[in-house]
Each structure stands twice: as structure tokens, then as C-alpha cells.
Design a protein around this motif. Structure first.
Motif, PDB file in Angstrom:
ATOM      1  N   VAL A 419       1.612  22.359 -30.714  1.00 29.36           N
ATOM      2  CA  VAL A 419       3.227  22.067 -30.656  1.00 29.36           C
ATOM      3  C   VAL A 419       3.755  20.939 -31.804  1.00 29.36           C
ATOM      4  N   LEU A 420       2.880  20.029 -32.015  1.00 28.71           N
ATOM      5  CA  LEU A 420       3.368  19.271 -33.241  1.00 28.71           C
ATOM      6  C   LEU A 420       3.297  19.877 -34.529  1.00 28.71           C
ATOM      7  N   ASP A 421       2.317  20.785 -34.878  1.00 28.81           N
ATOM      8  CA  ASP A 421       2.292  21.716 -35.965  1.00 28.81           C
ATOM      9  C   ASP A 421       3.464  22.310 -36.040  1.00 28.81           C
ATOM     10  N   TYR A 422       3.821  22.981 -34.981  1.00 24.72           N
ATOM     11  CA  TYR A 422       5.129  23.846 -35.057  1.00 24.72           C
ATOM     12  C   TYR A 422       6.313  22.732 -35.435  1.00 24.72           C
ATOM     13  N   CYS A 423       6.633  21.945 -34.703  1.00 26.93           N
ATOM     14  CA  CYS A 423       7.698  21.092 -34.871  1.00 26.93           C
ATOM     15  C   CYS A 423       7.862  20.404 -36.286  1.00 26.93           C
ATOM     16  N   HIS A 424       6.451  20.376 -36.952  1.00 30.61           N
ATOM     17  CA  HIS A 424       6.577  19.626 -38.105  1.00 30.61           C
ATOM     18  C   HIS A 424       6.707  21.027 -39.407  1.00 30.61           C
ATOM     19  N   GLY A 425       6.785  21.952 -38.921  1.00 30.13           N
ATOM     20  CA  GLY A 425       6.818  22.995 -39.853  1.00 30.13           C
ATOM     21  C   GLY A 425       5.650  23.694 -40.446  1.00 30.13           C
ATOM     22  N   THR A 443       3.219  32.530 -17.905  1.00 30.28           N
ATOM     23  CA  THR A 443       4.029  31.477 -18.220  1.00 30.28           C
ATOM     24  C   THR A 443       3.428  30.630 -19.271  1.00 30.28           C
ATOM     25  N   VAL A 444       4.183  29.908 -19.952  1.00 30.82           N
ATOM     26  CA  VAL A 444       3.710  29.103 -21.029  1.00 30.82           C
ATOM     27  C   VAL A 444       4.485  27.796 -20.897  1.00 30.82           C
ATOM     28  N   THR A 445       3.501  26.772 -20.946  1.00 34.12           N
ATOM     29  CA  THR A 445       3.880  25.272 -21.040  1.00 34.12           C
ATOM     30  C   THR A 445       3.537  24.670 -22.245  1.00 34.12           C
ATOM     31  N   ALA A 446       4.607  23.922 -22.779  1.00 33.67           N
ATOM     32  CA  ALA A 446       4.372  23.092 -24.214  1.00 33.67           C
ATOM     33  C   ALA A 446       4.096  21.622 -23.555  1.00 33.67           C
ATOM     34  N   GLU A 447       3.000  21.271 -23.949  1.00 35.02           N
ATOM     35  CA  GLU A 447       2.366  19.847 -23.751  1.00 35.02           C
ATOM     36  C   GLU A 447       2.908  18.932 -24.998  1.00 35.02           C
ATOM     37  N   GLY A 448       2.864  17.644 -24.608  1.00 38.18           N
ATOM     38  CA  GLY A 448       3.129  16.641 -25.459  1.00 38.18           C
ATOM     39  C   GLY A 448       4.540  16.483 -26.191  1.00 38.18           C
ATOM     40  N   VAL A 449       5.560  16.725 -25.283  1.00 34.53           N
ATOM     41  CA  VAL A 449       6.822  16.743 -25.830  1.00 34.53           C
ATOM     42  C   VAL A 449       7.436  15.462 -25.844  1.00 34.53           C
ATOM     43  N   GLU A 450       7.782  14.779 -26.763  1.00 30.67           N
ATOM     44  CA  GLU A 450       8.137  13.451 -27.009  1.00 30.67           C
ATOM     45  C   GLU A 450       9.606  12.915 -27.579  1.00 30.67           C
ATOM     46  N   SER A 451      10.430  14.304 -27.510  1.00 20.14           N
ATOM     47  CA  SER A 451      11.789  13.884 -27.866  1.00 20.14           C
ATOM     48  C   SER A 451      12.682  15.054 -27.460  1.00 20.14           C
ATOM     49  N   ALA A 452      13.827  14.852 -27.855  1.00 16.11           N
ATOM     50  CA  ALA A 452      15.043  16.012 -27.392  1.00 16.11           C
ATOM     51  C   ALA A 452      14.739  17.158 -28.273  1.00 16.11           C
ATOM     52  N   GLU A 453      14.606  17.075 -29.453  1.00 22.07           N
ATOM     53  CA  GLU A 453      14.219  17.971 -30.402  1.00 22.07           C
ATOM     54  C   GLU A 453      13.178  18.812 -30.038  1.00 22.07           C
TER      55      GLU A 453
END
Length: 493
Positions: A419-425, A443-453
Motif C-alpha cells: 500500500v505504501l509503495d503504491y501511495c509513494h509512486g 473483496t480487497v482490504t487495504a491495511e495501513g491507511v494512515e491519511s485521507a489521501e
């Protein structure tokens, strides 16, 4: 000559006395070596006393010097990884000079899933990658000592002013790019551990043990940083073991719940159950400390059963629909999956408590897929009984498509690293992966969501559910019920 023997006896006795007095500060290897050369010198002088006309004392002296060199001065004892970095023995020796003596800081990191990386890239390529990492550290941070602690773990040791935040960011940035060895690219992820003189650790052995345990946890965890200075948790394995045994024997295991949020409505629709135990002073011991102890002591099976019993009590006392929940997730340890009667034990616990398995979703870590034959049997039996399964921490490197197809997973949980790799491009393949899983009926769950973005980004790629500190940290049962029990459809902000 009599004076020579008196001096000899004095120094040998004094040497043995010092060894005995400081034996707690000396590792067994050093203690045996020091006693060894003292015994050799004692025998040599005794032989000289009996046979004064034979010039053999120098032979014993040379043997003692050889023992001293091999046991204490041999560079191979303190150098690791083709002499690029220092060894674990050198790390302990340096800690012994720092802990309780002067301010120090240790920044360590572990390559996540190192064993799987060796299997994937091969031992030769991985060793060359380790060489490149060691060379990078020694060249980038020449003012600090660099240690290779085996199994993909490194440590840097410096004084109390070492800028470990900047160093950590720089190292993490370098690991986002591949390590190229003989035209082969090695893609590696790391988790960090940091500890300094502020941690109140009072001896070097304890510091080395704590750092080693934290690195072993970091090698399979999704946490990016374990800050031991900010922790008030017990640091001795025996204390953790006693706390674990007390919790199991006195039914003192606690559970927390972390919400799973609908990505579109932003409402809590599920929760993951997390186990907690306390030390003798009532402080929470986090799972990253007591789970490895439970696995190594053979108590993880009993821990899993106690956890399932606590979950069943929660389900009996609270109506999931009133909390706005459709299910709750319960984790399974890979070692639990090796128990031949796992299915029977879980079903017996549920039947005894009158709980329906449809309300529980079992989470399997990717490591569990390595025990495939036995696991497939358990999954089939439990699915026939009404359980659903989630694959936890997808993207850590243990799963493959062939393994994944063997199991009827209802949900895939994307690990924090992917998840972090994708959010960091850094990873543009995630949208395709999510769509592939959804086309397979998961279904798919994203873990480690730490911001609205991050939440918006994971929603845009097609994730059905979100989990992370942005929505909520793990809550006690009371806090969870207070937050979600009064208004089951309350939107999570």
C-alpha cells in the motif's frame, strides 16, 4: 627463580579471580578462552618447576599466545560478510563498551522475509546483495560502525548525537530502488529498529537480546519502525513468558478490535480482533513481543484457543448488527496451522458457546501457505462448517498464484508495504492486482491507511475495505462498543 614462581602464581591467581568476579559480563566463549590460556600457563610453569633443566616453557607460552589470538584477536571473529562489516560478536563487544558507560544510539534494520528472498533470488545473488548493502552503509556513513548481524539484519552504532531519523529516511529511500547484482535486480524491503541510552537498558547482553528479538519480529512485520526507546514494555524473555503463562492459566487474555471500514460509505462494517496480555505491573505487552515467545515455547496453539474463546464471549454478549458489523476477523498463526486437530478444536469451542461460524472470518498470513498440504485440509473442513477466510498481509513475498488458487479466500488484505509503495509512486501494478482479485470473486482490504489521501487512493484503485490508524487504532471492547454501539451506521471520520 623462587621469586619468578611467586610472581607467576600471583598473576595466575589474580587472573582467575578477575575472571570469576566478572563472569557475568563475559560471554561463555571468552570465559572458556581466558581460562584455557591460564590453565596452559599453569601447566607450563608447573612443568618448569619439575624439570628446570629442560627449555620447554616457551612452548607453553607460545601455545597460550596462540589461544589468545584465536579466541580474542582473530579478525575473523569481528568481521563479517567478506570483511565489509563487523560481526555480531563485535557488535556485542561494542555494546559492552557503551551501555551504561556513555550515550549511544543504534539504528538497525532487517530485510523483510529474508529467507524467502534467498529462495527467490538464490543464495549467491542474495549474498552479493548483502555485500552491496554493507558497502553502501560503510561508504555512506563512514563515521559510524556498521555491523552485519546475520539473516539479513544490519546495525549502525554511534554516539548519542547520531541523526538516526535522517539516516533512516536515506536508507529507506535507497531500498525503494533495486540492488543490481550480476545483471539481476534484487527488490528488498526493510523494517527499522532503533534504541539508545534513553531506553534505560542497564547491560549489553540485555540490549543485544532485545535488539535481536526486535529484528526477528521486524523481518516478518509490516511496521516500518520499532522504537525501543519509546517503549515501556518488559524486555526480558522470561518476563514475557511468565506474563504469557499467567494470562493463559488465569484467563487474563485481553482482546482489542480495530475497525474495518467500507471504502465508499466510510462506515465500520467489520473488525479485526487483536490479542493483548499484561506484565506484572499492568503494562500492555504488544503482540510483536509475546507472539514469537508463544511460538517458540509451543504455547501458540493454546493462545489461539483462548483467543477464540474470548471472541465467542464477545459475540455472545454483543449483537454484531447493533454494532454495525457483518463479521469479525481472527488471526491464525502459521504454527497453529500445523496442528492436526485444529479444525476440531475450533468447532468444539464455537459449539460450546453457541456461536455461528458465519460471524467469524479467519485470517491466514502468507507464511501459512508454506504448510500447504495440512493447511488445505484445515481450510476445507472449516469452510464446510461455515467459516470464511482472508489472506492477510498480501505482498510480503510468500504467496504465489499457484498457492493462492488452492484456497477459497473471500477477502485479500493488502499488506502495508504494498500500500505504501503504491501511495509513494513506487508500484503501479496495484490497480491491476486489485481488479484481478475482484474478478476472482474476492473483496480487497487495504491495511495501513494512515491519511485521507491514502484512503482516497485505495478507494480509487477498487479496494472494498480500509483499515488503519487514520480511522482508528485498536480499541478495547468497552471503547469499541461505546464508539460504534449507539449508532451502528455512524460514518467514520
Amino acid at each position: 627463580y623462587a621469586v619468578i614462581y611467586v610472581c607467576w602464581l600471583y598473576y595466575l591467581v589474580f587472573s582467575v579471580y578477575l575472571l570469576d568476579k566478572h563472569s557475568s559480563r563475559i560471554d561463555r566463549f571468552s570465559y572458556v578462552g581466558a581460562m584455557g590460556y591460564n590453565i596452559v600457563l599453569f601447566i607450563g610453569n608447573f612443568v618448569r618447576l619439575l624439570l628446570p633443566h629442560y627449555l620447554i616453557m616457551n612452548t607453553f607460552c607460545l601455545l597460550a599466545i596462540l589461544i589468545i589470538y584465536l579466541m580474542f584477536e582473530n579478525p575473523d571473529l569481528y568481521l563479517a560478510n567478506r570483511r565489509i562489516a563487523f560481526s555480531t560478536r563485535a557488535f556485542r563487544a561494542e555494546l559492552n563498551d557503551c551501555v551504561g558507560v556513555r550515550p549511544y544510539r543504534v539504528l538497525a534494520f532487517a530485510i523483510r522475509d529474508y529467507a524467502d528472498a534467498r529462495e527467490l533470488y538464490g543464495g549467491l545473488q542474495t549474498d552479493r546483495g548483502i555485500d552491496m548493502i554493507a558497502a553502501f552503509l560503510t561508504q555512506t556513513f563512514p563515521e559510524y560502525l556498521v555491523f552485519y548481524l546475520r539473516s539479513g539484519c544490519f546495525a549502525l552504532l554511534g554516539d548519542g548525537r547520531m541523526p538516526w531519523e535522517k539516516m533512516r529516511e536515506y536508507i529507506a529511500k535507497r531500498f525503494r530502488a533495486p540492488w543490481t547484482a550480476d545483471d539481476a535486480e534484487l527488490h528488498l524491503d526493510v523494517s527499522f529498529v532503533q534504541v539508545g541510552s534513553d531506553s534505560q537498558i542497564d547491560n549489553a547482553d540485555k540490549a543485544a537480546r532485545i535488539i535481536g528479538d526486535a529484528l526477528r519480529y521486524a523481518s516478518t512485520a509490516v511496521e516500518e519502525l520499532i522504537d525501543l526507546d519509546q517503549s515501556s514494555e518488559p524486555d526480558h524473555r522470561s518476563e514475557i513468558k511468565r506474563a504469557l503463562e499467567y494470562a493463559l492459566e488465569h484467563d487474563a487474555l485481553e482482546i482489542c478490535l480495530q475497525p474495518l471500514v467500507d471504502s465508499v460509505k466510510r462506515e465500520c462494517v467489520g473488525a479485526e480482533v487483536l490479542a493483548r496480555i499484561r506484565d506484572a505491573e499492568g503494562h500492555i505487552i504488544p503482540p510483536r513481543l509475546f507472539i514469537p515467545v508463544a511460538e517458540q515455547s509451543g504455547k501458540v496453539g493454546l493462545l489461539g484457543e483462548k483467543l477464540m474463546e474470548r471472541v465467542c464471549r464477545f459475540l455472545r454478549a454483543h449483537d454484531l448488527s447493533e454494532l454495525g458489523l457483518s463479521w469479525i476477523n481472527v488471526n491464525l498463526s502459521p504454527i497453529q496451522c500445523m496442528q492436526h486437530d485444529l479444525s476440531e478444536r475450533f468447532l468444539a469451542i464455537l459449539n460450546a458457546n453457541g456461536v455461528s461460524p458465519e460471524s467469524i472470518r479467519l485470517e491466514l498470513d502468507e507464511r501459512s501457505l508454506l504448510v500447504a498440504p495440512l493447511l488445505e485440509e484445515h481450510v476445507q473442513t472449516l469452510c464446510e462448517s461455515g467459516f470464511l477466510f482472508s489472506l492477510d498481509n498480501y505482498g510480503s513475498g510468500f504467496s504465489s498464484l499457484s498457492r493462492f488458487k488452492r484456497y477459497p479466500f473471500a477477502n485479500i488484505k493488502l499488506g502495508m508495504s504494498i500500500v505504501l509503495d503504491y501511495c509513494h509512486g513506487q508500484d503501479q501494478m496495484l490497480p491491476g492486482i486489485v481488479q484481478a482479485f475482484r474478478q476472482m470473486g474476492c473483496t480487497v482490504t487495504a491495511e495501513g491507511v494512515e491519511s485521507a489521501e491514502m484512503a482516497d487512493s485505495m478507494t480509487s484503485v477498487g479496494c472494498d475495505y480500509l483499515q488503519g490508524f487514520y480511522f482508528s487504532k485498536p480499541l478495547s471492547i468497552e471503547d469499541f462498543v461505546d464508539t460504534y454501539g449507539r449508532n451502528a451506521q455512524q460514518a467514520v471520520r
